[in-house]
Write an enzyme that holds these catalytic residues in place. Structure first.
Site, PDB file in Angstrom:
ATOM      1  N   SER A 162      31.819  21.098  47.288  1.00  0.00           N
ATOM      2  CA  SER A 162      31.941  22.525  47.569  1.00  0.00           C
ATOM      3  C   SER A 162      30.734  23.308  47.035  1.00  0.00           C
ATOM      4  O   SER A 162      30.167  24.140  47.739  1.00  0.00           O
ATOM      5  CB  SER A 162      33.271  23.014  46.996  1.00  0.00           C
ATOM      6  OG  SER A 162      33.116  24.133  46.226  1.00  0.00           O
ATOM      7  N   SER A 163      30.299  23.016  45.803  1.00  0.00           N
ATOM      8  CA  SER A 163      29.179  23.788  45.240  1.00  0.00           C
ATOM      9  C   SER A 163      27.909  23.541  46.043  1.00  0.00           C
ATOM     10  O   SER A 163      27.130  24.462  46.300  1.00  0.00           O
ATOM     11  CB  SER A 163      28.960  23.441  43.771  1.00  0.00           C
ATOM     12  OG  SER A 163      28.606  22.078  43.630  1.00  0.00           O
ATOM     13  N   ASP A 199      24.916  15.284  47.394  1.00  0.00           N
ATOM     14  CA  ASP A 199      25.814  16.299  47.961  1.00  0.00           C
ATOM     15  C   ASP A 199      25.038  17.309  48.814  1.00  0.00           C
ATOM     16  O   ASP A 199      25.413  17.580  49.965  1.00  0.00           O
ATOM     17  CB  ASP A 199      26.559  17.046  46.851  1.00  0.00           C
ATOM     18  CG  ASP A 199      27.577  16.191  46.124  1.00  0.00           C
ATOM     19  OD1 ASP A 199      27.548  14.961  46.279  1.00  0.00           O
ATOM     20  OD2 ASP A 199      28.411  16.760  45.382  1.00  0.00           O
TER      21      ASP A 199
HETATM   22  C1  MEV Z   1      29.319  13.763  42.904  1.00  0.00           C
HETATM   23  O1  MEV Z   1      29.711  14.204  44.190  1.00  0.00           O
HETATM   24  C2  MEV Z   1      28.878  12.352  42.940  1.00  0.00           C
HETATM   25  C3  MEV Z   1      28.401  11.727  41.640  1.00  0.00           C
HETATM   26  O2  MEV Z   1      27.790  10.477  41.997  1.00  0.00           O
HETATM   27  C4  MEV Z   1      27.392  12.593  40.911  1.00  0.00           C
HETATM   28  C5  MEV Z   1      26.044  12.688  41.617  1.00  0.00           C
HETATM   29  O3  MEV Z   1      25.774  11.964  42.575  1.00  0.00           O
HETATM   30  O4  MEV Z   1      25.245  13.526  41.159  1.00  0.00           O
HETATM   31  C6  MEV Z   1      29.541  11.434  40.677  1.00  0.00           C
END
Ligand code: MEV
Length: 320
Positions: free
Chosen positions: A104-105, A148
């Site tokens: 989401s962020s 993300d």
């Molecule tokens: C977060 O969506 C996924 C993680 O692998 C952290 C990252 O990739 O920065 C846990």
């Protein structure tokens, strides 16, 4: 000078956490979007979130804090990309559940950079939008891998390696659907990542083997997805979940959803994102997702059956 942009949330199918230390990971954009409206004017960055019911004003330069500050950082990047020396008002309206592992962020940051740059008259490529949105992600999560913001900007499915970037995968998702179920337990990505890294530091040899296995698994899964071998993809999702459990990011409430999804016909199911709470993702044959969602309905805080979203960041409206 006003523009509206949107960007999708994501789910990680393979390789969360392992991606932070350079292993490949597979993520897909999903059909829930963050929508951001930007209007140029004034001499500050004013951020309003319809979801949080908050409104705050930040200076054009300098620091800040609070839940809306990352959006202000993304807005400043959008202004900089357009070489605009002015204020902006940004209104965020997102369909993506926050603090749940669905990006989401990142989607809000990506949509904010695109909306603000477009409102200020600039055309910015998706790759550049992603790069600028990463600055806001650093404020939220510390040192995220960048997966993300990358998948949110690009859309579709990607194989991502930190520091190297993303390759868009060519996958026909029509035989399958994704079920996303929420434990209802919020979690903090930065804290979970730090916890895993500290465990890895205490057991370097064991963890290097687990990381290598996770990387091999993600690459093999990408091949199988491109070949349409979704049953085998599901098997590897289950293996990936086992690796995530082994590094300490699962919990009873997650396992309960994962096992229920598998029992009701999923090809595979795993936690998705940082873990410790948040969502699980199940891969199901098309038409079976609804049945799984109904079965999970009693134990999950909420359940979605979602398509993969082919389109990444998109400027929806622009009045210059
Ligand atoms: C977060 O969506 C996924 C993680 O692998 C952290 C990252 O990739 O920065 C846990």
């Amino acid at each position: 000078m006003r523009a509206v942009a949107s960007a999708p949330g994501k789910t990680i199918l393979f390789g969360e956490h392992f991606v932070v230390r350079g292993e490949p990971a597979v993520a897909v954009a999903v059909g829930l979007r963050a929508r951001v409206e930007a209007e140029i004017g004034g001499d500050a960055v004013v951020v309003e979130s319809k979801n949080l019911g908050l409104r705050e004003s930040f200076p054009l330069h300098g620091g800040g804090e609070g839940p809306l500050y990352p959006v202000a950082v993304a807005a400043r990047e959008g202004l900089r990309a357009a070489n605009a020396d002015t204020g902006v008002r940004v209104v965020v309206d997102s369909q993506i559940p926050p603090a749940a592992g669905m990006g989401s962020s990142a989607a809000v940051a990506v949509a904010t950079v695109a909306a603000v740059a477009a409102a200020a008259g600039a055309e910015v490529e998706a790759e550049e939008v992603s790069r600028l949105a990463y600055r806001a992600e650093e404020v939220v999560h510390g040192k995220p891998s960048g997966i993300d913001n990358t998948v949110s900007a690009m859309g579709g499915a990607i194989l991502y390696v930190k520091g190297e970037g993303a390759r868009r995968l060519d996958i026909d998702f029509s035989p399958v659907e994704l079920v996303l179920a929420d434990t209802g337990i919020p979690r903090n990505t930065g804290a979970m990542v730090r916890r895993v890294l500290s465990l890895a530091e205490r057991h370097p040899e064991v963890f290097s083997a687990i990381y290598r296995a996770a990387g091999l698994l993600a690459r093999r899964a990408a091949e199988l997805m491109e070949a349409g071998e979704f049953e085998a993809v599901g098997e590897l999702m289950n293996v990936n979940h086992g690796l995530l459990s082994s590094i300490g990011v699962s919990r009873y409430e997650i396992e309960r959803l994962v096992y229920a999804a598998r029992r009701h016909g999923a090809f595979g199911a795993k936690l998705t994102g940082a873990g410790g709470g948040g969502f699980i993702v199940a891969l199901a044959p098309r038409g079976v997702g609804r049945r799984i969602a109904e079965a999970l309905g009693d134990v999950a805080a909420r359940v979605y059956v979602v398509p993969v979203e082919e389109e990444g960041v998109r400027v929806e409206e622009r009045d210059l």
